[in-house]
Design a protein around this motif. Structure first.
Motif, PDB file in Angstrom:
ATOM      1  N   VAL A 169      53.976  -5.776 160.273  1.00 55.74           N
ATOM      2  CA  VAL A 169      54.281  -4.631 161.138  1.00 55.74           C
ATOM      3  C   VAL A 169      55.406  -5.040 162.079  1.00 55.74           C
ATOM      4  CG1 VAL A 169      53.404  -2.925 162.787  1.00 55.74           C
ATOM      5  CG2 VAL A 169      51.853  -3.907 161.078  1.00 55.74           C
ATOM      6  N   VAL A 170      56.429  -4.206 162.166  1.00 51.86           N
ATOM      7  CA  VAL A 170      57.515  -4.434 163.119  1.00 51.86           C
ATOM      8  C   VAL A 170      57.697  -3.179 163.967  1.00 51.86           C
ATOM      9  CG1 VAL A 170      58.712  -6.104 161.657  1.00 51.86           C
ATOM     10  CG2 VAL A 170      59.309  -3.682 161.484  1.00 51.86           C
ATOM     11  N   GLU A 171      58.114  -3.390 165.196  1.00 46.34           N
ATOM     12  CA  GLU A 171      58.388  -2.266 166.098  1.00 46.34           C
ATOM     13  C   GLU A 171      59.610  -2.602 166.947  1.00 46.34           C
ATOM     14  OE1 GLU A 171      55.170  -0.867 168.486  1.00 46.34           O
ATOM     15  OE2 GLU A 171      53.724  -0.848 166.845  1.00 46.34           O
ATOM     16  N   LYS A 172      60.490  -1.621 167.069  1.00 47.63           N
ATOM     17  CA  LYS A 172      61.614  -1.737 167.992  1.00 47.63           C
ATOM     18  C   LYS A 172      62.029  -0.342 168.431  1.00 47.63           C
ATOM     19  CE  LYS A 172      66.237  -3.627 168.714  1.00 47.63           C
ATOM     20  NZ  LYS A 172      67.408  -4.319 168.123  1.00 47.63           N
ATOM     21  N   ASN A 173      61.877  -0.079 169.711  1.00 47.24           N
ATOM     22  CA  ASN A 173      62.222   1.224 170.283  1.00 47.24           C
ATOM     23  C   ASN A 173      61.477   2.334 169.543  1.00 47.24           C
ATOM     24  OD1 ASN A 173      63.937  -0.200 172.016  1.00 47.24           O
ATOM     25  ND2 ASN A 173      65.656  -0.042 170.602  1.00 47.24           N
ATOM     26  N   ASN A 174      62.198   3.270 168.929  1.00 44.85           N
ATOM     27  CA  ASN A 174      61.541   4.388 168.239  1.00 44.85           C
ATOM     28  C   ASN A 174      61.355   4.112 166.747  1.00 44.85           C
ATOM     29  OD1 ASN A 174      64.454   4.595 168.349  1.00 44.85           O
ATOM     30  ND2 ASN A 174      64.311   6.586 167.340  1.00 44.85           N
ATOM     31  N   PHE A 175      61.496   2.860 166.342  1.00 41.48           N
ATOM     32  CA  PHE A 175      61.355   2.493 164.934  1.00 41.48           C
ATOM     33  C   PHE A 175      60.099   1.649 164.717  1.00 41.48           C
ATOM     34  CE2 PHE A 175      65.815   3.356 165.570  1.00 41.48           C
ATOM     35  CZ  PHE A 175      66.122   4.151 164.475  1.00 41.48           C
ATOM     36  N   PHE A 176      59.284   2.085 163.780  1.00 41.57           N
ATOM     37  CA  PHE A 176      58.028   1.426 163.466  1.00 41.57           C
ATOM     38  C   PHE A 176      57.988   1.172 161.958  1.00 41.57           C
ATOM     39  CE2 PHE A 176      57.612   4.488 166.888  1.00 41.57           C
ATOM     40  CZ  PHE A 176      57.079   3.727 167.929  1.00 41.57           C
ATOM     41  N   GLY A 177      57.671  -0.047 161.554  1.00 46.14           N
ATOM     42  CA  GLY A 177      57.697  -0.365 160.135  1.00 46.14           C
ATOM     43  C   GLY A 177      56.452  -1.106 159.686  1.00 46.14           C
ATOM     44  N   THR A 178      55.974  -0.783 158.484  1.00 41.64           N
ATOM     45  CA  THR A 178      54.869  -1.519 157.877  1.00 41.64           C
ATOM     46  C   THR A 178      55.302  -1.976 156.488  1.00 41.64           C
ATOM     47  OG1 THR A 178      53.841   0.453 156.865  1.00 41.64           O
ATOM     48  CG2 THR A 178      53.163  -0.115 159.105  1.00 41.64           C
ATOM     49  N   GLN A 179      55.063  -3.266 156.177  1.00 43.62           N
ATOM     50  CA  GLN A 179      55.397  -3.752 154.840  1.00 43.62           C
ATOM     51  C   GLN A 179      54.394  -3.235 153.812  1.00 43.62           C
ATOM     52  OE1 GLN A 179      58.197  -6.233 153.730  1.00 43.62           O
ATOM     53  NE2 GLN A 179      57.529  -4.708 152.243  1.00 43.62           N
ATOM     54  N   PHE A 180      53.199  -2.942 154.277  1.00 45.27           N
ATOM     55  CA  PHE A 180      52.126  -2.406 153.430  1.00 45.27           C
ATOM     56  C   PHE A 180      52.157  -0.877 153.446  1.00 45.27           C
ATOM     57  CE2 PHE A 180      50.723  -3.350 157.694  1.00 45.27           C
ATOM     58  CZ  PHE A 180      50.148  -2.160 158.100  1.00 45.27           C
ATOM     59  N   HIS A 181      51.235  -0.286 152.703  1.00 48.36           N
ATOM     60  CA  HIS A 181      51.159   1.167 152.596  1.00 48.36           C
ATOM     61  C   HIS A 181      49.954   1.690 153.386  1.00 48.36           C
ATOM     62  CE1 HIS A 181      54.154   1.938 149.314  1.00 48.36           C
ATOM     63  NE2 HIS A 181      53.994   0.636 149.173  1.00 48.36           N
ATOM     64  N   PRO A 182      50.161   2.219 154.584  1.00 54.01           N
ATOM     65  CA  PRO A 182      49.012   2.738 155.346  1.00 54.01           C
ATOM     66  C   PRO A 182      48.300   3.881 154.628  1.00 54.01           C
ATOM     67  CG  PRO A 182      51.094   3.250 156.452  1.00 54.01           C
ATOM     68  CD  PRO A 182      51.414   2.300 155.356  1.00 54.01           C
ATOM     69  N   GLU A 183      49.043   4.677 153.851  1.00 54.76           N
ATOM     70  CA  GLU A 183      48.423   5.805 153.155  1.00 54.76           C
ATOM     71  C   GLU A 183      47.496   5.354 152.031  1.00 54.76           C
ATOM     72  OE1 GLU A 183      52.184   5.129 150.674  1.00 54.76           O
ATOM     73  OE2 GLU A 183      51.487   4.783 152.737  1.00 54.76           O
ATOM     74  N   LYS A 184      47.552   4.058 151.696  1.00 50.01           N
ATOM     75  CA  LYS A 184      46.671   3.497 150.658  1.00 50.01           C
ATOM     76  C   LYS A 184      45.712   2.468 151.236  1.00 50.01           C
ATOM     77  CE  LYS A 184      50.180   4.136 147.046  1.00 50.01           C
ATOM     78  NZ  LYS A 184      51.040   3.478 146.031  1.00 50.01           N
ATOM     79  N   SER A 185      45.626   2.412 152.568  1.00 55.17           N
ATOM     80  CA  SER A 185      44.869   1.356 153.245  1.00 55.17           C
ATOM     81  C   SER A 185      43.603   1.855 153.915  1.00 55.17           C
ATOM     82  CB  SER A 185      45.771   0.643 154.272  1.00 55.17           C
ATOM     83  OG  SER A 185      46.842  -0.007 153.628  1.00 55.17           O
ATOM     84  N   GLY A 186      43.008   2.919 153.385  1.00 56.33           N
ATOM     85  CA  GLY A 186      41.695   3.366 153.847  1.00 56.33           C
ATOM     86  C   GLY A 186      41.665   3.751 155.311  1.00 56.33           C
ATOM     87  N   ASP A 187      40.534   3.428 155.965  1.00 60.89           N
ATOM     88  CA  ASP A 187      40.323   3.835 157.354  1.00 60.89           C
ATOM     89  C   ASP A 187      41.299   3.147 158.300  1.00 60.89           C
ATOM     90  OD1 ASP A 187      38.295   5.526 156.592  1.00 60.89           O
ATOM     91  OD2 ASP A 187      36.689   4.104 157.054  1.00 60.89           O
ATOM     92  N   VAL A 188      41.661   1.903 158.006  1.00 60.17           N
ATOM     93  CA  VAL A 188      42.620   1.187 158.858  1.00 60.17           C
ATOM     94  C   VAL A 188      43.973   1.893 158.821  1.00 60.17           C
ATOM     95  CG1 VAL A 188      43.885  -0.975 159.169  1.00 60.17           C
ATOM     96  CG2 VAL A 188      41.456  -1.019 158.605  1.00 60.17           C
ATOM     97  N   GLY A 189      44.392   2.287 157.621  1.00 65.09           N
ATOM     98  CA  GLY A 189      45.645   3.027 157.492  1.00 65.09           C
ATOM     99  C   GLY A 189      45.615   4.357 158.221  1.00 65.09           C
TER     100      GLY A 189
END
Length: 202
Positions: A169-189
């Protein structure tokens, strides 16, 4: 209701991402250029496709540049490839990235099976907007062949360990990035998707 846009590079099915956002209560449009007015509370760059064709799809289909469209006030969630496009360049291609985060994208080491597919746990390095309410050690789903190599670790809020530390997970200002797929990561996603929607509501 939060009104979001998913940019479609024309590379594959983005139904699961759209469905996850709608289940969280968002209204979602799929767009293929940045030439119409930005009426959206947030933008998603999905994790489907390859680096050069995705960058080309954005640059060639839009007279409006990516940076002019999102400016400093539109939250952007980049997933997998979408996150990789935040960086300066990628070993996957020759096109320039969006350069909102200093660093590059490099191929996963030869000691790993590539592409890497499966569940891995998160090592939370510091608090972050997308990770609010997510427990250290939570499991998420990855499908990727490349990893981010930022010039500064300050942008990394979580890593995964495959024998090599991979920024998750990376964050900078208004940019948020995940190397994984939150939409495929169940309740955590789902928690992370809701966190992004909360940013978009502000």
């Amino acid at each position: 209701m939060v009104n979001l846009a998913i940019f479609d590079y024309g590379a594959g099915n983005i139904f699961s991402l759209k469905n996850s956002l709608e289940q969280a209560g968002a209204s979602v449009d799929v767009i293929t250029s940045f030439d119409k007015s930005n009426i959206y509370s947030g933008l998603l760059l999905p994790g489907v496709g390859n680096f050069d064709p995705a960058i080309q799809s954005i640059n060639e289909n839009s007279k409006t540049k990516f940076h002019d469209y999102v400016k400093e006030d539109t939250p952007v969630l980049g997933i997998c490839l979408g996150m990789e496009m935040f960086f300066e360049k990628s070993e996957e291609g020759v096109e320039k990235g969006f350069n909102v985060i200093d660093g590059e994208i490099v191929v996963l080491p030869s000691t790993m099976k590539v592409p890497h597919m499966g569940w891995n746990n998160l090592e939370i390095k510091k608090s972050g907007t997308i990770l609010e309410g997510v427990d250290d050690g939570s499991w998420v789903y990855f499908v990727h062949s490349y990893r981010a190599k930022p010039k500064s670790d300050d942008v990394i809020t979580a890593e995964s360990d495959y024998g090599v530390k991979v920024p998750a997970v990376v964050e900078k200002n208004n940019f948020f990035g995940t190397q994984f797929h939150p939409e495929k990561s169940g309740d955590v996603g789902k928690i992370m998707i809701q966190n992004f929607l909360n940013v978009c509501k502000k």
